[in-house]
Design an enzyme around this catalytic site. Structure first.
Site, PDB file in Angstrom:
ATOM      1  N   ARG A 620      43.304  51.608  51.167  1.00  0.00           N
ATOM      2  CA  ARG A 620      42.282  51.966  52.136  1.00  0.00           C
ATOM      3  C   ARG A 620      42.907  52.231  53.494  1.00  0.00           C
ATOM      4  NH1 ARG A 620      37.740  47.795  52.881  1.00  0.00           N
ATOM      5  NH2 ARG A 620      39.515  46.366  53.094  1.00  0.00           N
ATOM      6  N   SER A 681      50.179  43.758  50.560  1.00  0.00           N
ATOM      7  CA  SER A 681      49.866  42.590  49.726  1.00  0.00           C
ATOM      8  C   SER A 681      50.859  42.416  48.584  1.00  0.00           C
ATOM      9  CB  SER A 681      48.438  42.708  49.182  1.00  0.00           C
ATOM     10  OG  SER A 681      47.531  42.870  50.232  1.00  0.00           O
ATOM     11  N   ASP A 735      47.435  40.214  52.677  1.00  0.00           N
ATOM     12  CA  ASP A 735      45.974  40.297  52.621  1.00  0.00           C
ATOM     13  C   ASP A 735      45.305  38.941  52.846  1.00  0.00           C
ATOM     14  OD1 ASP A 735      46.961  39.359  50.255  1.00  0.00           O
ATOM     15  OD2 ASP A 735      45.686  40.574  48.958  1.00  0.00           O
TER      16      ASP A 735
END
Length: 845
Positions: A620, A681, A735
């Site tokens: 994203r 992440s 994350d």
């Protein structure tokens, strides 16, 4: 029985519903022509002329005195009154279904947790014990189900009379008697009696919390946890046992120590005391459910069971979403109406006779079961006796003489009423009259020439009223079904059972015609029950036994995944030790990597920022605007093709930069240099807030020339390769760090972040909760701190399964539910108390 033809009744035809068996003229027509002599017209019971129905002018053909007609006039129920009863009962049903508080005298609408009707494949040998269906008797059956293909086998059965002292004595005595009868029956049949499975038909108002209940053994088990059949399918069940708590005795029973107790457990205890056979009670049902479930296939959907025996009741398949106590939104469930307790004074008051009041006062439960006392077979004979005694004392019958038997409660039984009423128009009139004389003479009565005919009229009047009242109640159920299913015409089969149907053929015909009048939009087939409902009880038992076997298999399959308290404590200790070693820099399976994030937000942060999120469910790009009014996030998801994720590092980071540029163009940010945070992440060893060395790829990524490299540097190089692009990479975080930092600062310190992604199975939840438990205990002197949780689809899965888990583990601290109980406030408060926070917005997305 064939369907009744659907045709509209004319006004004059509706009164013909009151024809006596054999085609005799209706008594009510003659009553209305008698006049005031000896006849007291009761308010609310208008004559037929007020209903627009014809009245014959000549009543001389009927040899009935005004006193008899005045007495029988009380048993007349008009169409208007029937419709009022139908409407009131329907309203009471809907209130009970909705969980609204209502008086104890209303219908109860008890869910039976039977979720479907038989599909015909049930097989096996089952024992059925029936208690309460036929009053002062108990029946035991051996039923063999052979499925669709096999030849149906007739059951073995035996009926035992229950002594009056047992019906009114201690509860243990009653169940010991039942266990003795069960043993005696099994001794007499030549069957293999190993592994017996029993269905218990208990025909009294009972509260069921499920077809089964769950007992969790070990580690301080404190009792039972209840679960519904649908939720239990996914659960871990160790002990299968039906449960049914008696609400109140009816039908002449009044055994002490039973009301408010589980009748199945009382039966199991009695069987154990008997000690003759090993019998597993696997299902408990009402007799109406057994009647419905035993309906022969081939008549369409049989979704209503109607019983008129000692008492009366009905059950039907209701939409589960309409039953408030179930909290289910799909499927159907069989509901026991328990309409015997219906007693709306507004509509029943005008149709209650002086004889009904006398019968009620002499009963074991005055004021209760008023509707049942007007219909049930236990009471029809007594009503006839009260009427005959009254007429004899008035000098109208038996030359004004009574007898001790006629004045004794219970001397006239349902069987007597059946025989006398059935002889109104026999093939041999002399033989019929002789039978009536014989019954009355057995009561010590001197029978005159016209007495037999008058007694027959009394029996017919009492029976006709019972059938019409029963029809009004059934019409309410049918109307409920039609409206709840939003049908113009309801086509349905009603299974009927009970001695009143069996011994009074006219009862069913009056019932049918009255239902046609009151519910013309319902096309009903009436199907006699098989084996008095015993086969239906065996059907439910077969389904319950199959579910128990499936759950046992499920228990064995999932047993290795189950974690008890001691196992969790061991893993917790080992994880804490590994965490401490990792923090010290010692060799450990937990890396404990510092992120160089040293403080949580304080609320002064302002500005526009770009953020990348790589390594989660999707890649994203986000625009985050932080103002005094809150946080606004605009984001777009981009796919990363497999060949990019598995290709070279340069190809991967070039693709990332291309996605950033596309996002900027769409948001009108081209040419602007906004601070950029990189959520990466994957396991990294950070050397600073903007330096992260990739240790190894996970989650399906395997881009070459990246492991051991600073990923921030690789991103900056890709930015440099893309001309006319200015991006300022200022931070790289994991994350979990992003999740923790997005917590609303208005809350107390949030110093733990936890993520469970889609790549982890559901059972990892227990380990993750245990992990956060460990985090909150280091250092031990700190109180537990709030934590944010971002789990994508896993969070929805967790919410959807926690109810199942709650029914699996007891109140003792076992498995994931123990940790959930401890940590739920900390995990939940972040997005419930401040829905405007970044964390809550991210979760809602």
């Amino acid at each position: 029985m064939p369907n009744i033809a659907r045709e509209e009744l004319k006004p004059e035809e509706s009164e013909q519903l009151l024809l006596l068996p054999g085609g005799h003229p209706p008594l009510w027509n003659h009553m209305d022509s008698i006049g005031p002599v000896g006849l007291r017209q009761r308010e609310g019971a208008p004559g037929c002329s007020q209903e627009g129905l014809p009245c014959p002018s000549d009543s001389s053909e009927l040899p009935v005195s005004p006193q008899v007609l005045a007495c029988l006039q009380q048993f007349k129920v008009t169409e208007t009154q029937l419709r009022q009863i139908q409407a009131s009962l329907l309203c009471s049903m809907e209130h009970a279904l909705g969980g609204q508080a209502s008086p104890a005298s209303s219908v109860r609408m008890l869910p039976t947790y039977v979720g479907s009707t038989p599909h015909g494949t049930e097989q096996g040998d089952f024992v059925v014990l029936e208690l309460g269906a036929t009053g002062a008797s108990l029946r035991v059956l051996w039923v063999t189900l052979v499925g669709n293909e096999g030849h149906r086998m007739e059951p073995w059965s035996q009926e035992f009379v229950i002594p009056p002292e047992v019906m009114l004595g201690p509860g243990q005595q009653l169940f010991d008697f039942a266990a003795h009868c069960l043993s005696e029956f099994l001794d007499a049949i030549p069957m293999d009696k190993k592994g017996l499975q029993l269905g218990f038909s208990f025909s009294f108002p009972c509260h069921q919390t499920g077809l089964d209940r769950v007992r969790q053994s070990g580690h301080g088990d404190s009792g039972w946890k209840v679960c519904s059949p649908m939720k239990a399918i996914g659960g871990l069940i160790q002990v299968f046992c039906p449960q049914s708590t008696l609400i109140s005795w009816t039908k002449g029973f009044r055994c002490s120590g039973v009301e408010g107790h589980d009748v199945v457990q009382l039966l199991r205890d009695a069987i154990k005391r008997q000690g003759a056979y090993s019998i597993d009670v696997v299902a408990v049902v009402n007799d109406t459910v057994g009647t419905m479930m035993g309906c022969e296939p081939g008549f369409g959907p049989c979704e209503v069971g109607l019983v008129v025996d000692t008492g009366t009741n009905a059950c039907y398949m209701e939409e589960a979403r309409h039953v408030a106590v179930l909290d289910e939104d799909r499927g159907r469930v069989c509901v026991s109406v328990e309409w015997g307790s219906f007693s709306d004074d507004g509509v029943l008051g005008p149709v209650l006779t002086t004889f009904d009041h006398a019968l009620d006062q002499e009963s074991l439960n005055p004021g209760a079961q008023r509707f049942e006392k007007m219909i049930g077979g236990l009471y029809l004979g007594e009503l006839v006796r009260l009427v005959l005694a009254h007429l004899a004392q008035q000098g109208v019958l038996f030359d004004g003489c009574t007898s001790s038997a006629l004045l004794t409660q219970g001397s006239i039984l349902l069987e007597h009423v059946a025989e006398m009423e059935d002889t109104l128009c026999p093939s041999s009139p002399l033989a019929g009259a002789a039978r009536v004389h014989a019954i009355l003479q057995d009561l010590g009565l001197s029978v005159g020439a016209s007495d037999a005919k008058l007694v027959q009229y009394v029996c017919a009047a009492v029976l006709t009223r019972a059938a019409r009242l029963c029809a009004a109640a059934l019409a309410a159920v049918l109307s409920r079904l039609r409206h709840s299913r939003e049908l113009q015409m309801l086509q349905i089969a009603v299974a009927t059972g009970g001695r009143v149907f069996e011994r009074h053929p006219s009862f069913l015909s009056i019932l049918q015609e009255t239902v046609m009048l009151l519910a013309p939009e319902c096309d009903v087939s009436f199907i006699p029950s098989v084996d008095g409902g015993g086969r239906g009880v065996a059907m439910v038992t077969a389904v319950a036994a199959r579910l128990a076997a499936h759950r046992h298999l499920l228990e064995e399959t999932l047993a290795p995944f189950r974690l008890n308290h001691e196992q969790l404590a061991v893993v917790q200790a080992q994880m804490r030790e590994a965490m401490v070693k990792g923090l010290r820099g010692e060799a450990s399976s937990l890396r404990m990597l510092p992120t160089y994030v040293r403080a949580t937000p304080d609320g002064t942060e302002r500005g526009d920022f770009l953020a990348l999120d790589l390594g989660g469910t999707n890649f994203r790009v986000l625009l985050v605007r932080v103002t005094e009014g809150g946080v606004k996030i605009t984001s777009q998801v981009y796919s990363i093709p497999e060949y990019v994720a598995q290709g070279s590092g340069q190809q991967l980071f070039d693709h990332i930069v291309d996605c950033i540029v596309d996002f900027q163009q769409k948001q009108g940010l081209s040419g602007q240099s906004l601070p950029l945070g990189f959520t990466f992440s994957f396991p990294c060893r950070q050397l600073g807030l903007d330096q992260g060395i990739l240790l190894n790829w996970t989650k399906g990524f395997n881009a070459s020339d990246c492991e051991g490299q600073d990923v921030v540097c690789l991103l900056r190089e890709a930015i440099g390769r893309r001309q006319a692009v200015e991006l300022n990479v200022v931070a790289i975080v994991n994350d979990t760090v992003g999740t923790m930092m997005s917590c609303g600062y208005e809350d107390s310190r949030c110093e733990v972040g936890l993520i469970v992604g889609e790549e982890g199975p559901v059972l990892l939840c227990s380990y993750c909760l245990m992990l956060i438990h460990c985090l909150l205990l280091i250092p031990q002197e700190l109180a537990p701190m709030p934590a944010t949780w971002r789990s994508f689809r896993m969070w929805q899965l967790w919410l959807g399964t926690q109810a199942i888990c709650a029914s699996i583990w007891s109140g003792v601290p076992l498995g994931m539910m123990a940790l959930w109980t401890c940590l739920e406030p900390a995990l939940m408060q972040m997005w419930t108390r401040h829905p405007s926070t970044l964390a809550s917005r991210a979760l809602r997305r």
